[in-house]
Design a protein around this motif. Sequence first.
Motif, PDB file in Angstrom:
ATOM      1  N   THR A   1      10.081   2.606  -5.313  1.00  0.00           N
ATOM      2  CA  THR A   1       8.992   3.527  -5.603  1.00  0.00           C
ATOM      3  C   THR A   1       8.063   3.459  -4.399  1.00  0.00           C
ATOM      4  O   THR A   1       7.715   2.370  -3.969  1.00  0.00           O
ATOM      5  CB  THR A   1       8.180   3.071  -6.822  1.00  0.00           C
ATOM      6  N   ILE A   2       7.722   4.599  -3.856  1.00  0.00           N
ATOM      7  CA  ILE A   2       6.777   4.581  -2.747  1.00  0.00           C
ATOM      8  C   ILE A   2       5.442   5.037  -3.282  1.00  0.00           C
ATOM      9  O   ILE A   2       5.293   6.152  -3.768  1.00  0.00           O
ATOM     10  CB  ILE A   2       7.279   5.449  -1.595  1.00  0.00           C
ATOM     11  N   GLN A   3       4.496   4.137  -3.199  1.00  0.00           N
ATOM     12  CA  GLN A   3       3.234   4.382  -3.896  1.00  0.00           C
ATOM     13  C   GLN A   3       2.347   5.387  -3.174  1.00  0.00           C
ATOM     14  O   GLN A   3       2.287   5.387  -1.963  1.00  0.00           O
ATOM     15  CB  GLN A   3       2.445   3.084  -4.007  1.00  0.00           C
ATOM     16  N   GLY A   4       1.640   6.151  -3.969  1.00  0.00           N
ATOM     17  CA  GLY A   4       0.531   6.946  -3.437  1.00  0.00           C
ATOM     18  C   GLY A   4       0.957   8.176  -2.672  1.00  0.00           C
ATOM     19  O   GLY A   4       2.101   8.327  -2.261  1.00  0.00           O
ATOM     20  N   GLY A   5      -0.026   9.071  -2.463  1.00  0.00           N
ATOM     21  CA  GLY A   5       0.222  10.259  -1.653  1.00  0.00           C
ATOM     22  C   GLY A   5       1.173  11.215  -2.301  1.00  0.00           C
ATOM     23  O   GLY A   5       1.971  11.817  -1.622  1.00  0.00           O
TER      24      GLY A   5
ATOM     25  N   GLY B   1       6.980   3.925   3.447  1.00  0.00           N
ATOM     26  CA  GLY B   1       7.700   5.166   3.732  1.00  0.00           C
ATOM     27  C   GLY B   1       7.984   5.349   5.212  1.00  0.00           C
ATOM     28  O   GLY B   1       9.103   5.669   5.604  1.00  0.00           O
TER      29      GLY B   1
ATOM     30  N   LYS C   1       0.802  -1.224   0.000  1.00  0.00           N
ATOM     31  CA  LYS C   1       0.000   0.000   0.000  1.00  0.00           C
ATOM     32  C   LYS C   1       0.835   1.274   0.000  1.00  0.00           C
ATOM     33  O   LYS C   1       0.300   2.367  -0.078  1.00  0.00           O
ATOM     34  CB  LYS C   1      -0.920   0.016   1.231  1.00  0.00           C
ATOM     35  N   GLY C   2       2.129   1.127   0.119  1.00  0.00           N
ATOM     36  CA  GLY C   2       2.982   2.309   0.064  1.00  0.00           C
ATOM     37  C   GLY C   2       3.256   2.952   1.416  1.00  0.00           C
ATOM     38  O   GLY C   2       3.897   3.982   1.505  1.00  0.00           O
ATOM     39  N   ASP C   3       2.762   2.319   2.489  1.00  0.00           N
ATOM     40  CA  ASP C   3       3.061   2.862   3.814  1.00  0.00           C
ATOM     41  C   ASP C   3       4.490   2.561   4.237  1.00  0.00           C
ATOM     42  O   ASP C   3       4.903   2.906   5.342  1.00  0.00           O
ATOM     43  CB  ASP C   3       2.122   2.255   4.873  1.00  0.00           C
TER      44      ASP C   3
END
Lengths: 327, 275
Positions: free
Chosen positions: B271-275, B99, B95-97
């Motif tokens: 790649t960090i998804q989203g936001g 980060g 989910k890209g969390d």
Amino acid sequence: MPQIRLEEVCKRYVIAEREPGFYGALRGLVKRKTCVVQAVDRISFSLEEGELAGYIGPNGAGKSTSIKLMSGILCPDSGEIEVMGRTPWKQREQHVADIGVVFGQKSQLWWDTPAIDSFELLRDIYKVPQRDYKRRLDELAGRLDAESVLNTPVRQMSLGQRMKCELIAALLHGPRILFLDEPTIGLDAVTRIAVREFLTELNRREGVTMILTTHDMDDVEALCRRVMVVGHGKLLFDGGMDSLRKTYAPNRLLKIRLSREMELRGLQGAESVKRNGPDVVISFNPEKISAERMIAQVAGLAPIADLTVESTDVEQMIADMYRELQL
Amino acid sequence: MSTIRMRARPYLSILRKTLTGKMQYRAATWSQLVTNAFWGCARSAIIVAFYRYGSGMAALTMEQAVTMIWVQQIGMNLLPGMGGMDQAVWGKIVKGDVGYELLRPMDVYSHWYASAAAGKIAPFLLAVGPMTLAGLLVPGEIGMGLPASAWHLLACLLTLSTGLVISCAVICIGYAMLMNVNAGTGPANIFMYATQILAGSVLPLQLWPESVQGLMKYQPFSGMLDLPLRFFVGSEPLSALPGVILMQLIWAGALIFIGRKWIGRNLKKLTIQGG
């Protein structure tokens, strides 16, 4: 020496594309098209300790990517970043110990346990001594008015309560720099103001440097002395809120309510006049004609019931600016 | 000493947090135990049927095989991809969390490894008591037998814990695969299932064909579950213990090395998804 320095920083993403629908998915199994998005395109700026800067731009402008680059979790394709004398992605562990980050759309709290459990975990991860931790937590929770929710499981919190806890979580280890990626997104007016006051106070009292991205122009007006506008990965404007206004929205609005409806003819120095019943909005440039003379002119022509002079709405200004720069 | 404690503090805290987090879901914990026990009965019944109506020789007696099934039901909690608790980091990557994970002043590999270990140990500790009881209470042929001896039990527990070192290394390799977000979750899932099968969780490895026995015994994943269980039922002599542990540690070292390098490389192009 600046605390944060970016020099010609670039970051590209490769995005996989496919045609819509089942057939598209099927084709995607064999042949995949990719396209490259330049998320950050040669951005340079520097920030002194204790500054509070707003970082604004439309969706997809590269704001979040910039924040991620500065916080050391992404590695730029080219260019240099220096934060407190360190290169964030190379000395990540030391770097992240000195910064706090809040991503408004993500959560760093454990979803299914009370917030206090997450705070204790963070205390151990950042190796904060128990006494400092206790003092810091009491202080932060007090200032954010969040003492009552510390024992509530995070999933049962309202968005505002959660955001307050996110702020506490980001600040427990006493960071010198705080990156905020849309910290007020989705908050109600009361909470929003509370968060703003908290941030201003933190910046003033502890001298924490802050970079804040937001779509809420009231945030920018209330918090930031310095504004950076990005679009398509480029830094388009960097300066004070005043000079942003002067450049992109020099005009003032004189809003008048007349005692009776009538036409205003022959106004000198007015850039535009809009009339809606007894309400008239006159736009003028104060560099060319002073507000006083403008009002005197109108008063000579018609009876005035009420009047205000306003700056152009920041929101409108930014929208105009995006349009002008074709973002 | 105190520096070691300081260094260990974040990791112990993660373990404690995972355990308390897992325990608060009473209904989920109990229903999982009931399901586990049910599967224990069902799988034992299948084994019994094979022994009754099959012909030919097997390396295990029927009692040993059934007991192995029951111990598997407990030990499976330590396998990659089982029980859903790898998902602490898994979900974050997808989910890209992720980060936020990288924002912690910890070595990423150690951090994820510790989370993986916590996610395995917590359900295991919760299952071991009630499941042993359940296994022993089931009557007749499909019930669980006792360990070959107290020493065999000890050897089993010891090798299960070294097996966990492999298991967490495997989970971390799964994380490395997930980090390539464009590939989706498929490769990591397939990898995890393959290691489960090779750990003997579907069929005890000693019941596989004679011709692959050598290969099955010495591949990296047998040490996660099958070899420890052999000690429990006594199908592996105690004298083999040092050799098994050495093999487990060598494989664990190799897998940790691979995972560490792979995750390190992926972090650079993350790649960090989203936001």
